[in-house]
Design a protein around this motif. Sequence first.
Motif, PDB file in Angstrom:
ATOM      1  N   ALA A 253      -9.352  -0.507   1.164  1.00  0.00           N
ATOM      2  CA  ALA A 253      -8.208  -1.407   1.070  1.00  0.00           C
ATOM      3  C   ALA A 253      -7.954  -1.963   2.316  1.00  0.00           C
ATOM      4  CB  ALA A 253      -7.015  -0.578   0.562  1.00  0.00           C
ATOM      5  N   ILE A 254      -7.662  -3.221   2.341  1.00  0.00           N
ATOM      6  CA  ILE A 254      -7.610  -3.943   3.575  1.00  0.00           C
ATOM      7  C   ILE A 254      -6.097  -4.534   3.421  1.00  0.00           C
ATOM      8  CG2 ILE A 254      -7.928  -5.876   5.136  1.00  0.00           C
ATOM      9  CD1 ILE A 254     -10.579  -4.538   2.895  1.00  0.00           C
ATOM     10  N   ASN A 255      -5.090  -3.974   4.007  1.00  0.00           N
ATOM     11  CA  ASN A 255      -3.589  -4.140   3.742  1.00  0.00           C
ATOM     12  C   ASN A 255      -2.902  -4.076   4.998  1.00  0.00           C
ATOM     13  OD1 ASN A 255      -1.121  -4.404   2.320  1.00  0.00           O
ATOM     14  ND2 ASN A 255      -2.369  -4.255   0.452  1.00  0.00           N
ATOM     15  N   THR A 256      -1.829  -4.962   4.974  1.00  0.00           N
ATOM     16  CA  THR A 256      -1.124  -4.786   6.412  1.00  0.00           C
ATOM     17  C   THR A 256      -0.106  -3.471   6.138  1.00  0.00           C
ATOM     18  OG1 THR A 256       0.215  -6.430   5.561  1.00  0.00           O
ATOM     19  CG2 THR A 256      -1.363  -6.949   7.282  1.00  0.00           C
ATOM     20  N   ASP A 257       0.494  -3.219   4.772  1.00  0.00           N
ATOM     21  CA  ASP A 257       1.271  -2.498   4.476  1.00  0.00           C
ATOM     22  C   ASP A 257       0.547  -1.003   4.107  1.00  0.00           C
ATOM     23  OD1 ASP A 257       3.457  -0.986   3.453  1.00  0.00           O
ATOM     24  OD2 ASP A 257       3.677  -2.209   1.962  1.00  0.00           O
ATOM     25  N   PRO A 258       0.630   0.094   4.887  1.00  0.00           N
ATOM     26  CA  PRO A 258      -0.049   1.215   4.456  1.00  0.00           C
ATOM     27  C   PRO A 258       0.538   1.963   3.249  1.00  0.00           C
ATOM     28  CG  PRO A 258       1.207   1.560   6.532  1.00  0.00           C
ATOM     29  CD  PRO A 258       0.909   0.053   6.130  1.00  0.00           C
ATOM     30  N   GLU A 259       1.832   1.510   2.784  1.00  0.00           N
ATOM     31  CA  GLU A 259       2.560   1.857   1.827  1.00  0.00           C
ATOM     32  C   GLU A 259       2.227   1.280   0.398  1.00  0.00           C
ATOM     33  OE1 GLU A 259       4.650   4.961   2.382  1.00  0.00           O
ATOM     34  OE2 GLU A 259       3.879   4.809   4.306  1.00  0.00           O
ATOM     35  N   ALA A 260       1.539   0.449   0.371  1.00  0.00           N
ATOM     36  CA  ALA A 260       1.343  -0.420  -0.888  1.00  0.00           C
ATOM     37  C   ALA A 260       0.526   0.722  -1.686  1.00  0.00           C
ATOM     38  CB  ALA A 260       0.173  -1.663  -0.636  1.00  0.00           C
ATOM     39  N   PRO A 261       0.931   0.574  -3.018  1.00  0.00           N
ATOM     40  CA  PRO A 261       0.102   1.549  -3.888  1.00  0.00           C
ATOM     41  C   PRO A 261      -1.349   1.666  -3.902  1.00  0.00           C
ATOM     42  CG  PRO A 261       1.817   0.332  -4.867  1.00  0.00           C
ATOM     43  CD  PRO A 261       1.810  -0.259  -3.737  1.00  0.00           C
ATOM     44  N   ILE A 262      -2.085   0.431  -3.609  1.00  0.00           N
ATOM     45  CA  ILE A 262      -3.727   0.483  -3.592  1.00  0.00           C
ATOM     46  C   ILE A 262      -3.893   1.589  -2.392  1.00  0.00           C
ATOM     47  CG2 ILE A 262      -3.767  -1.158  -1.870  1.00  0.00           C
ATOM     48  CD1 ILE A 262      -6.012  -1.041  -4.605  1.00  0.00           C
ATOM     49  N   CYS A 263      -3.148   1.840  -1.281  1.00  0.00           N
ATOM     50  CA  CYS A 263      -3.556   2.780  -0.402  1.00  0.00           C
ATOM     51  C   CYS A 263      -3.621   4.296  -0.788  1.00  0.00           C
ATOM     52  CB  CYS A 263      -2.856   2.576   0.712  1.00  0.00           C
ATOM     53  SG  CYS A 263      -2.678   0.918   1.555  1.00  0.00           S
ATOM     54  N   ARG A 264      -2.916   4.241  -1.916  1.00  0.00           N
ATOM     55  CA  ARG A 264      -2.830   5.954  -2.612  1.00  0.00           C
ATOM     56  C   ARG A 264      -4.048   6.113  -3.289  1.00  0.00           C
ATOM     57  NH1 ARG A 264       3.212   4.911  -3.160  1.00  0.00           N
ATOM     58  NH2 ARG A 264       3.049   4.343  -5.351  1.00  0.00           N
ATOM     59  N   VAL A 265      -4.703   5.156  -3.658  1.00  0.00           N
ATOM     60  CA  VAL A 265      -6.061   5.356  -4.364  1.00  0.00           C
ATOM     61  C   VAL A 265      -7.162   5.296  -3.626  1.00  0.00           C
ATOM     62  CG1 VAL A 265      -4.898   4.961  -6.751  1.00  0.00           C
ATOM     63  CG2 VAL A 265      -6.244   3.123  -5.570  1.00  0.00           C
ATOM     64  N   ALA A 266      -7.038   4.555  -2.266  1.00  0.00           N
ATOM     65  CA  ALA A 266      -8.010   4.523  -1.392  1.00  0.00           C
ATOM     66  C   ALA A 266      -8.612   5.491  -0.763  1.00  0.00           C
ATOM     67  CB  ALA A 266      -7.513   3.207  -0.317  1.00  0.00           C
ATOM     68  N   ASP A 267      -9.934   5.270  -0.200  1.00  0.00           N
ATOM     69  CA  ASP A 267     -10.366   6.286   0.593  1.00  0.00           C
ATOM     70  C   ASP A 267     -10.164   5.780   2.081  1.00  0.00           C
ATOM     71  OD1 ASP A 267     -12.236   8.118  -1.494  1.00  0.00           O
ATOM     72  OD2 ASP A 267     -12.521   5.885  -2.042  1.00  0.00           O
ATOM     73  N   THR A 268     -10.187   4.651   2.304  1.00  0.00           N
ATOM     74  CA  THR A 268     -10.355   3.892   3.469  1.00  0.00           C
ATOM     75  C   THR A 268      -9.120   2.983   3.616  1.00  0.00           C
ATOM     76  OG1 THR A 268     -12.664   4.576   4.012  1.00  0.00           O
ATOM     77  CG2 THR A 268     -11.469   3.145   5.480  1.00  0.00           C
ATOM     78  N   VAL A 269      -8.133   2.928   4.617  1.00  0.00           N
ATOM     79  CA  VAL A 269      -7.415   1.923   4.447  1.00  0.00           C
ATOM     80  C   VAL A 269      -7.631   0.991   5.669  1.00  0.00           C
ATOM     81  CG1 VAL A 269      -4.994   1.056   4.632  1.00  0.00           C
ATOM     82  CG2 VAL A 269      -5.462   2.729   3.112  1.00  0.00           C
ATOM     83  N   ILE A 270      -8.142  -0.256   5.988  1.00  0.00           N
ATOM     84  CA  ILE A 270      -7.940  -1.025   7.019  1.00  0.00           C
ATOM     85  C   ILE A 270      -6.758  -1.818   7.149  1.00  0.00           C
ATOM     86  CG2 ILE A 270      -9.018  -2.648   8.398  1.00  0.00           C
ATOM     87  CD1 ILE A 270     -11.690  -2.095   6.597  1.00  0.00           C
ATOM     88  N   ARG A 271      -5.940  -1.065   8.259  1.00  0.00           N
ATOM     89  CA  ARG A 271      -4.687  -1.612   8.546  1.00  0.00           C
ATOM     90  C   ARG A 271      -4.683  -3.011   9.155  1.00  0.00           C
ATOM     91  NH1 ARG A 271       0.605   2.048  10.358  1.00  0.00           N
ATOM     92  NH2 ARG A 271       2.102   0.262  10.021  1.00  0.00           N
TER      93      ARG A 271
END
Lengths: 288, 251
Positions: A253-271
């Motif tokens: 997931a590429i997202n500026t918000d690490p609290e976004a629901p997608i980040c809870r199912v992601a293996d890697t978050v690019i903030r």
Amino acid sequence: MSDATTGPTWWVAARNQESAAALLRLLPDAVHRAVAMLRDDLEVDVAGPALLEVLAPGDVVVVGGDQAARDLAGWLAAARDIPMAWAVDALRLDADIIEVDHVVMGGTYRLVQRLSLNGGAVISAKPTPVPGAATDGVRIVEVDGGGRRSAIVREEGAPAEAGGVSLTAAKVVVSFGRGIGGPDRVPLYRELAARCGAALGASRVAVDSGWIPFAHQVGQTGTAVAPEVYVAFGISGAVQHLAGMRHSQRVIAINTDPEAPICRVADTVIRADANEVAAAVLDRIAAG
Amino acid sequence: MVAVKSVPVGGGELRVVDAGFTRDGVSHGIDPLNEVSLEWALRAREIGAVDRVVAVSMGPETAADALRQAVALGADEAVLISDPALAGADVRTTGRVLAAAATRLQATAVVTGYESADSSSGVVPAVVAASLGWPLLSRVGDAQLDASGLRAMRDLGAGPEKVAVEGPFVMSMVEGHVAARYPKLKAVMAARNAQLTTWTAGDLEVAITAPALTSESLRQVAQPAKEARVLSFEDGVAYLAGVLTGQTADV
């Protein structure tokens, strides 16, 4: 597979091998099974009556969850006066009771429902896509409409997008959502997907905003995908969306918000900003 | 005829109770998607392509609120089909009841949303179409209606396409193409006292089949708790480029 000699036939009604194969995998083991392969362009006012000719009283029909399948399911339920279940991702047969798992609240809950096998039923299912699966020797009946004419006239077809990769068949899906800002950013993702042989997906918001056609929508009401890698650019992760991609093996997931629901199912978050990351990745790939 | 459903609104979701969901204690209103189909019908009336727009809802008495919203937006008439015998009606019965209402109203078109915001089966329009013997146009963004018929832009998943039909039709609509108007305050006030027509299942002479689908249990699906690795811009770009070019095998 099936050694049953009595009982109704369980028909999988589909428009291509891949979805037929995915639906066949949902069927209970010891049932008569067959595939009704519908010609792809049939409207429901032709597909429905044509399919009725193939069915025997008491047969069960299992279709997919896309709109044409749902239209067929509703049409059959009304025309045959049989019950219907929808959003099913598992089904079991216990004597003459069909038990289904009905996916609710974006896949966070399963409602177990039962219906009688007697008299037939129609089930709209959301199977996990199985890229490249085959129908392995199951009897296939081609349904081409038998010369019936639909009241609906197609004036201008849906042009296939050049070079597009099918969402259900893709090993990699590159998806974008509201977070990319606007339709002017879509070509960036189109190019990124094309460059790495990925299918292009989108969230419902992006589709509803008219940024990209519905064919690209990943989610409960769009296409369910199960790629090896799912890359979500600027997608917040509404339950609607998560329902369609939760079978992905790896989620980035590429997202500026690490609290976004997608980040809870992601293996890697690019903030970081989705567009900046997409542009930088594209540059890097282009540079070899 | 514009089919209207009263659904949970304002971020409220159905509540989980025992083996099912309840609507009790959740605020309800018109399904936003129905505002789109209503808007389309109102515009068709404004250009003289239809004479009358009737909003129809099947549901408990509380569904009257959704119908009043439809009246406030401009529906000429609103019909509530409410009957204890219809509580828990399945999609088959719901579609048949709406089809019977269309027949009784002598409607020439039934316009709906492509699926409801709550139960989302997306099959009721097809049941209505099959019951009436009318063609079904699904997932229409926008459409033009005139004396020669209907020309619609729909997208069933393969991309937008133009289709045409003559005579009566059932059309389900998607959001994003026709923007719904906002009701005027005066109209909202007037709609509070608007006279709604109320029909029972008996009025429509619809055979009601007992719901064949019974709910057994409801279980929450364990969502594997994932602890995502968080990467900065620089590391993220390098990692993602590696994954997308197949150079980064895993993790």
